[in-house]
Every structure is written in C-alpha cells, then in structure tokens.
Scaffold this motif. Structure first.
Motif, PDB file in Angstrom:
ATOM      1  N   CYS A 171      14.238  13.916  -4.998  1.00 49.13           N
ATOM      2  CA  CYS A 171      13.948  13.149  -3.794  1.00 49.13           C
ATOM      3  C   CYS A 171      12.830  12.166  -4.129  1.00 49.13           C
ATOM      4  CB  CYS A 171      13.525  14.074  -2.641  1.00 49.13           C
ATOM      5  SG  CYS A 171      13.114  13.211  -1.110  1.00 49.13           S
ATOM      6  N   ILE A 172      12.965  10.917  -3.694  1.00 46.40           N
ATOM      7  CA  ILE A 172      11.935   9.909  -3.913  1.00 46.40           C
ATOM      8  C   ILE A 172      11.435   9.436  -2.551  1.00 46.40           C
ATOM      9  CG2 ILE A 172      11.393   7.636  -4.873  1.00 46.40           C
ATOM     10  CD1 ILE A 172      13.535   8.100  -6.968  1.00 46.40           C
ATOM     11  N   ASN A 173      10.147   9.621  -2.294  1.00 43.84           N
ATOM     12  CA  ASN A 173       9.561   9.242  -1.014  1.00 43.84           C
ATOM     13  C   ASN A 173       8.648   8.043  -1.176  1.00 43.84           C
ATOM     14  OD1 ASN A 173      10.618  11.354   0.737  1.00 43.84           O
ATOM     15  ND2 ASN A 173       9.319  12.764  -0.416  1.00 43.84           N
ATOM     16  N   PHE A 174       8.820   7.058  -0.318  1.00 42.78           N
ATOM     17  CA  PHE A 174       7.940   5.893  -0.265  1.00 42.78           C
ATOM     18  C   PHE A 174       7.017   6.099   0.941  1.00 42.78           C
ATOM     19  CE2 PHE A 174      11.533   4.596  -2.699  1.00 42.78           C
ATOM     20  CZ  PHE A 174      11.094   3.611  -3.571  1.00 42.78           C
ATOM     21  N   ILE A 175       5.743   6.323   0.670  1.00 45.51           N
ATOM     22  CA  ILE A 175       4.802   6.677   1.734  1.00 45.51           C
ATOM     23  C   ILE A 175       3.704   5.625   1.821  1.00 45.51           C
ATOM     24  CG2 ILE A 175       3.157   8.403   2.533  1.00 45.51           C
ATOM     25  CD1 ILE A 175       4.864  10.509   1.135  1.00 45.51           C
ATOM     26  N   THR A 176       3.537   5.085   3.014  1.00 51.55           N
ATOM     27  CA  THR A 176       2.548   4.042   3.240  1.00 51.55           C
ATOM     28  C   THR A 176       1.502   4.543   4.226  1.00 51.55           C
ATOM     29  OG1 THR A 176       4.279   2.381   2.882  1.00 51.55           O
ATOM     30  CG2 THR A 176       2.227   1.622   3.871  1.00 51.55           C
ATOM     31  N   GLY A 195       0.814  -1.211   0.000  1.00 48.75           N
ATOM     32  CA  GLY A 195       0.000   0.000   0.000  1.00 48.75           C
ATOM     33  C   GLY A 195       0.845   1.257   0.000  1.00 48.75           C
ATOM     34  N   THR A 196       1.961   1.212  -0.712  1.00 52.16           N
ATOM     35  CA  THR A 196       2.924   2.311  -0.692  1.00 52.16           C
ATOM     36  C   THR A 196       2.846   3.156  -1.959  1.00 52.16           C
ATOM     37  OG1 THR A 196       4.440   0.985   0.656  1.00 52.16           O
ATOM     38  CG2 THR A 196       5.374   2.878  -0.513  1.00 52.16           C
ATOM     39  N   ALA A 197       2.732   4.468  -1.772  1.00 56.37           N
ATOM     40  CA  ALA A 197       2.778   5.405  -2.889  1.00 56.37           C
ATOM     41  C   ALA A 197       4.196   5.940  -3.016  1.00 56.37           C
ATOM     42  CB  ALA A 197       1.801   6.556  -2.660  1.00 56.37           C
ATOM     43  N   VAL A 198       4.688   6.027  -4.248  1.00 56.26           N
ATOM     44  CA  VAL A 198       6.045   6.529  -4.500  1.00 56.26           C
ATOM     45  C   VAL A 198       5.926   7.914  -5.129  1.00 56.26           C
ATOM     46  CG1 VAL A 198       8.256   6.093  -5.611  1.00 56.26           C
ATOM     47  CG2 VAL A 198       6.850   4.169  -4.835  1.00 56.26           C
ATOM     48  N   VAL A 222      -3.564  11.250  -2.064  1.00 54.82           N
ATOM     49  CA  VAL A 222      -2.653  10.827  -3.132  1.00 54.82           C
ATOM     50  C   VAL A 222      -3.485  10.310  -4.301  1.00 54.82           C
ATOM     51  CG1 VAL A 222      -0.721   9.362  -3.766  1.00 54.82           C
ATOM     52  CG2 VAL A 222      -0.941  10.162  -1.401  1.00 54.82           C
ATOM     53  N   LEU A 223      -3.292  10.914  -5.463  1.00 52.60           N
ATOM     54  CA  LEU A 223      -3.949  10.453  -6.677  1.00 52.60           C
ATOM     55  C   LEU A 223      -3.085   9.353  -7.289  1.00 52.60           C
ATOM     56  CD1 LEU A 223      -5.014  13.884  -8.227  1.00 52.60           C
ATOM     57  CD2 LEU A 223      -6.207  12.475  -6.546  1.00 52.60           C
ATOM     58  N   ILE A 224      -3.707   8.206  -7.561  1.00 49.17           N
ATOM     59  CA  ILE A 224      -2.961   7.031  -8.014  1.00 49.17           C
ATOM     60  C   ILE A 224      -3.486   6.560  -9.367  1.00 49.17           C
ATOM     61  CG2 ILE A 224      -2.422   4.617  -7.520  1.00 49.17           C
ATOM     62  CD1 ILE A 224      -2.600   5.246  -4.566  1.00 49.17           C
ATOM     63  N   PRO A 225      -2.746   6.799 -10.448  1.00 49.41           N
ATOM     64  CA  PRO A 225      -3.139   6.209 -11.736  1.00 49.41           C
ATOM     65  C   PRO A 225      -3.115   4.687 -11.612  1.00 49.41           C
ATOM     66  CG  PRO A 225      -1.474   7.923 -12.039  1.00 49.41           C
ATOM     67  CD  PRO A 225      -1.537   7.647 -10.574  1.00 49.41           C
ATOM     68  N   LYS A 226      -4.146   4.039 -12.090  1.00 44.84           N
ATOM     69  CA  LYS A 226      -4.193   2.580 -12.004  1.00 44.84           C
ATOM     70  C   LYS A 226      -3.004   1.945 -12.710  1.00 44.84           C
ATOM     71  CE  LYS A 226      -7.484  -1.226 -12.703  1.00 44.84           C
ATOM     72  NZ  LYS A 226      -8.834  -1.589 -13.244  1.00 44.84           N
TER      73      LYS A 226
END
Length: 239
Positions: free
Chosen positions: A204-209, A150-153, A173-177
């Motif tokens: 910067c790359i953030n991994f957000i759960t 369930g992590t957004a990058v 967070v908007l998530i394209p399928k």
C-alpha cells in the motif's frame, strides 16, 4: 481460484465489441508529448531549495517541521514526543531506526521514562491495529517527499502497517533530505527507480499531506477529521 484470472479474453472481447471495433492486442506506443509543463515546476532545484519550499508549504498544511542531522535526531525526536505529551507510541519495524541511532531511544530511554512504545509486529495480527488505535503518537518514514505540496509518501509492508500513520492522535514523519522531490511527476519517477532497484512494490502506498482535514462542509476547513489532529515532519540531513 485465488490469483487466477478467468474469462479474461471473453470479457475484453465483449467490451471491444460494445465499442464497435475489434480488440487491440498489440502493445500501445507511449505518446511523446511536445509540451511537458509538469517537468518545469521547480526544475533544477537543489535539495536545499526544495527544503525551503517544503518549509513554506508546511505553514499552509498546519504541519510543524524541524531540520536536524543524525547526531541530533534523537534529541529532536525526543523533544517532539514531549511536546505531544508522550506515549503511548507506535512505530514501524524498520532497520533505519537503528542505522540512524534512535533504537536506544525507542527501546530503552522511553520505556525507562514509562513511555509505552509498541513496534509493529506482523505476527501479532490485529493487536497491531489496537495498539495504533490507542496510541498518542505514530512514527513513520517518508520514502519520497513532495516539496510543492508538503506530501510524505509512505510505503506499507508486513513490518510497516498503514494504520501507524492514521490511527494515533499525532503523526511524526521522519523525512530523509535525500527523499525530497519537486512534485508528483518526480515522485512517480522516483518510485519507479525504487522498484527497479528493489524489485518490490509496496502493498500500500499512502500520500499524506499533514494532519487529516476536510473542507467538504460549506468549504470550512476543519483539521483533525478522520486521522491525526497534529503532524510533525523531521527532515534528516542524510546527504
């Protein structure tokens, strides 16, 4: 001098000497592993199947998830903002908002409802951070999304400040399928593909759960420790 590497050879030679060997200067051949279990999890899963995995994981990470299409994205986003109590809102400066038909919502409809909306502007320097710090909602876009965890990058650059995702009280967070991948292994592969196409690496790359949380103290989970206390994912069917 900034950007200049100095004394590199001497430094590396000293390390090699401490290890009791001469310095290796030839390229290291990438190993070929006989077993790669990291490739087997959710192998061959369709985007629909990955979406179901993501939905289940969102239950575990205290994150609300909605699915919509581009036609209904505006109304879905508007409803989420209302549920979070309105503005102030801070967003990235991203051309996809216009492509997805929600620019008018951000720049016209919400302001007409006295909902303050601030778009990240690199020319405004620290004002961006102040706006994010005082915002109720931050709106960002996931470039790669890990279904398993369930992590957004999120990729940051001059128009996409990283504070938009962790200073406001709530995160949307908007998530394209199309961004859904099984797990970290495929996420790394997809990021390499993105770099190959664009020739750029995010600053910067953030991994957000989901929302911020911690179980450091006596293993008791506390949600909302050092960032947004609430999080919502909106999956957009862009396939």
């Amino acid at each position: 001098m900034i950007g200049t590497i100095q004394n590199r050879d001497a430094f590396l030679n000293k390390i090699a000497g401490q290890l009791g060997r001469s310095r290796i200067t030839t390229p290291v051949e990438r190993p070929r592993w006989k077993f790669r279990p990291q490739d087997e999890v959710l192998k061959g899963a369709s985007q629909d199947e990955l979406l179901e995995v993501l939905k289940e994981q969102c239950k575990r990470i205290h994150t609300t998830i909605y699915t919509t299409d581009l036609i209904n994205l505006g109304s879905t986003l508007n409803g989420v903002v209302a549920d979070f109590g309105g503005g102030p809102i801070v967003t990235w400066k991203d051309e996809r908002f216009a492509e997805w038909g929600i620019n008018s919502l951000m720049k016209s409809e919400w302001p007409s409802q006295n909902i303050d909306v601030f778009e990240w502007d690199s020319a405004k320097g620290t004002e961006n951070i102040s706006k994010a710090e005082n915002a109720n909602i931050g709106i960002t876009i996931s470039e790669v999304t890990l279904a398993e965890s369930g992590t957004a990058v999120l990729f940051s650059d001059e128009n996409k400040g990283r504070t938009v995702s962790f200073l406001p009280a709530a995160s949307v967070v908007l998530i394209p399928k199309s961004s859904l991948v099984p797990r970290m292994t495929q996420a790394a592969q997809k990021m390499r593909e993105i770099h190959g196409k664009t020739g750029r690496v995010a600053s910067c790359i953030n991994f957000i759960t989901g929302p911020s949380n911690s179980a450091d103290i006596e293993l008791n989970l506390v949600v909302g420790v050092h960032g947004p206390v609430k999080a919502t994912y909106i999956v957009i069917n862009d396939l």
